[in-house]
Design a protein around this motif. Structure first.
Motif, short mmCIF file in Angstrom:
data_model
loop_
_atom_site.label_atom_id
_atom_site.label_comp_id
_atom_site.label_asym_id
_atom_site.label_seq_id
_atom_site.Cartn_x
_atom_site.Cartn_y
_atom_site.Cartn_z
N PHE A 100 0.83 -1.21 0.00
CA PHE A 100 0.00 0.00 0.00
C PHE A 100 0.87 1.25 0.00
CE2 PHE A 100 -2.47 3.18 2.57
CZ PHE A 100 -3.40 3.48 1.59
N CYS A 101 1.91 1.26 0.83
CA CYS A 101 2.78 2.44 0.92
C CYS A 101 3.68 2.59 -0.30
CB CYS A 101 3.61 2.37 2.20
SG CYS A 101 2.64 2.63 3.70
N PHE A 102 4.06 1.48 -0.93
CA PHE A 102 4.80 1.58 -2.19
C PHE A 102 3.95 2.26 -3.25
CE2 PHE A 102 8.18 -1.59 -1.14
CZ PHE A 102 9.24 -0.86 -1.66
N PHE A 103 2.69 1.88 -3.31
CA PHE A 103 1.78 2.49 -4.27
C PHE A 103 1.61 3.98 -3.97
CE2 PHE A 103 -2.54 3.83 -5.42
CZ PHE A 103 -2.52 3.62 -6.78
N ILE B 283 -4.93 -13.57 9.35
CA ILE B 283 -5.39 -14.09 8.05
C ILE B 283 -5.81 -12.93 7.15
CG2 ILE B 283 -7.18 -15.45 6.90
CD1 ILE B 283 -7.20 -17.28 9.34
N LEU B 284 -6.53 -11.97 7.70
CA LEU B 284 -6.98 -10.81 6.92
C LEU B 284 -5.80 -10.00 6.41
CD1 LEU B 284 -10.02 -9.58 9.05
CD2 LEU B 284 -10.10 -10.73 6.84
N SER B 285 -4.81 -9.80 7.27
CA SER B 285 -3.65 -9.00 6.87
C SER B 285 -2.84 -9.68 5.77
CB SER B 285 -2.75 -8.75 8.10
OG SER B 285 -1.65 -7.93 7.75
N ILE B 286 -2.63 -10.98 5.91
CA ILE B 286 -1.89 -11.72 4.88
C ILE B 286 -2.67 -11.72 3.56
CG2 ILE B 286 -1.06 -14.01 4.21
CD1 ILE B 286 -0.46 -14.50 7.19
N SER B 287 -3.98 -11.86 3.65
CA SER B 287 -4.82 -11.85 2.45
C SER B 287 -4.78 -10.49 1.77
CB SER B 287 -6.27 -12.21 2.81
OG SER B 287 -6.35 -13.50 3.39
N LEU B 288 -4.87 -9.43 2.58
CA LEU B 288 -4.83 -8.07 2.03
C LEU B 288 -3.46 -7.77 1.44
CD1 LEU B 288 -6.29 -5.40 1.59
CD2 LEU B 288 -5.63 -4.71 3.91
N PHE B 289 -2.42 -8.22 2.11
CA PHE B 289 -1.05 -8.07 1.60
C PHE B 289 -0.89 -8.74 0.24
CE2 PHE B 289 3.08 -10.26 1.17
CZ PHE B 289 3.94 -9.17 1.12
N THR B 290 -1.40 -9.96 0.12
CA THR B 290 -1.32 -10.70 -1.14
C THR B 290 -2.10 -10.00 -2.24
OG1 THR B 290 -1.14 -12.78 0.12
CG2 THR B 290 -1.70 -12.94 -2.23
N LEU B 291 -3.31 -9.56 -1.92
CA LEU B 291 -4.15 -8.88 -2.89
C LEU B 291 -3.51 -7.58 -3.38
CD1 LEU B 291 -6.85 -8.68 -4.42
CD2 LEU B 291 -7.80 -7.54 -2.40
N LEU B 292 -3.03 -6.77 -2.45
CA LEU B 292 -2.42 -5.49 -2.82
C LEU B 292 -1.11 -5.70 -3.60
CD1 LEU B 292 -2.95 -3.42 0.47
CD2 LEU B 292 -4.17 -3.18 -1.69
N ILE C 218 -0.45 -8.27 -5.63
CA ILE C 218 -0.83 -8.70 -6.98
C ILE C 218 -1.34 -7.52 -7.81
CG2 ILE C 218 -2.47 -10.10 -8.30
CD1 ILE C 218 -2.35 -12.15 -6.00
N ILE C 219 -2.22 -6.72 -7.21
CA ILE C 219 -2.76 -5.55 -7.91
C ILE C 219 -1.65 -4.57 -8.25
CG2 ILE C 219 -4.27 -3.54 -7.70
CD1 ILE C 219 -6.14 -5.27 -6.00
N GLY C 220 -0.77 -4.32 -7.26
CA GLY C 220 0.33 -3.39 -7.47
C GLY C 220 1.30 -3.87 -8.53
N ALA C 221 1.57 -5.17 -8.56
CA ALA C 221 2.49 -5.73 -9.56
C ALA C 221 1.92 -5.56 -10.97
CB ALA C 221 2.76 -7.19 -9.26
#
Length: 246
Positions: free
Chosen positions: A147-150, A223-232, A234-237
């Protein structure tokens, strides 16, 4: 991917960023030691996850992004025959490693200094408790890295740091002990420290019989944090892979 990570780490060799990984936790520990030694351990952790971690999670990606964009605005990267998705992910993994190093230094520093201080007015935590708390803090904050990279890439160095630090400080404190804490990613880390360290976000100690202790799940926010991390990530990449030299 390993070669990408090694290359990313090499970019920051002998930079202030790596010094910051030691400066941030040690400075906080020394402040806690000299300002309120009787509450050293409690303050060292409370100030760490309420104030310093949101700023650090924003600062590390922002400094890494500025390394690429300050002079050449990624012109040295985009023309190369490399996988931009892997490059983006390698930056995120490198930042996660850096943040983990800072968290470990903080945890070891707090644990060691406890013995020099002696008896405190607050509990002296065991090594396993501090280690568990630090691991939870890393896990529940990792979503901030992509999120912060974006943010750093879109709105710039200063704005991304200020925005994330303010949101982390405000929402993390206001919502951590409320019913809505599970819906706010910034509140996850603060909330989990209530049952683990028995500390409210405002630094007040509570006992194990407090309803906030028994009503807090440790697993769901992770679980929520890891899921959000993965989602962000993938979207960011995908977004970064479509960038072009300007």
């Amino acid at each position: 991917m390993i070669s990408y990570i090694l290359a990313e780490n090499l970019k920051h060799k002998r930079t202030f960023l790596k010094k910051l990984l030691v400066i941030m936790p040690i400075t906080l520990i020394l402040l806690s030691l000299f300002l309120m030694p009787s509450y050293f351990t409690t303050n060292s952790y409370n100030w760490w996850y309420v104030i310093i971690m949101p700023a650090t999670f924003a600062l590390i990606p922002a400094m890494m992004d500025r390394k690429e964009s300050r002079k050449l605005n990624y012109r040295a990267v985009f023309p190369l025959n490399i996988n931009l998705k892997k490059l983006w992910v390698s930056k995120i993994i490198t930042a996660l490693i850096y943040m983990s190093i800072a968290a470990i230094i903080h945890m070891l520093g707090v644990y060691i200094f406890q013995f020099f201080i002696g008896k405190q007015l607050t509990p002296t935590y065991r090594f396993s408790t501090l280690l568990f708390a630090s691991i939870l803090l890393i896990i529940t904050n990792i979503w901030q890295i992509p999120f912060c990279f974006f943010l750093a890439k879109k709105i710039g160095f200063i704005a991304s740091i200020v925005l994330n630090a303010v949101l982390g400080l405000a929402l993390g404190i206001l919502l951590a002990d409320s019913y809505f804490w599970i819906y706010c990613p910034y509140a996850w880390a603060n909330r989990l420290m209530i049952p683990v360290l028995n500390i409210l976000p405002n630094g007040i100690l509570i006992d194990a019989t407090n309803p906030l202790v028994s009503s807090t799940s440790l697993l769901i926010p992770c679980i929520l944090s890891i899921s959000l991390f993965t989602l962000l990530t993938i979207i960011g990449a995908k977004w970064f892979s479509k960038q072009e030299v300007k």
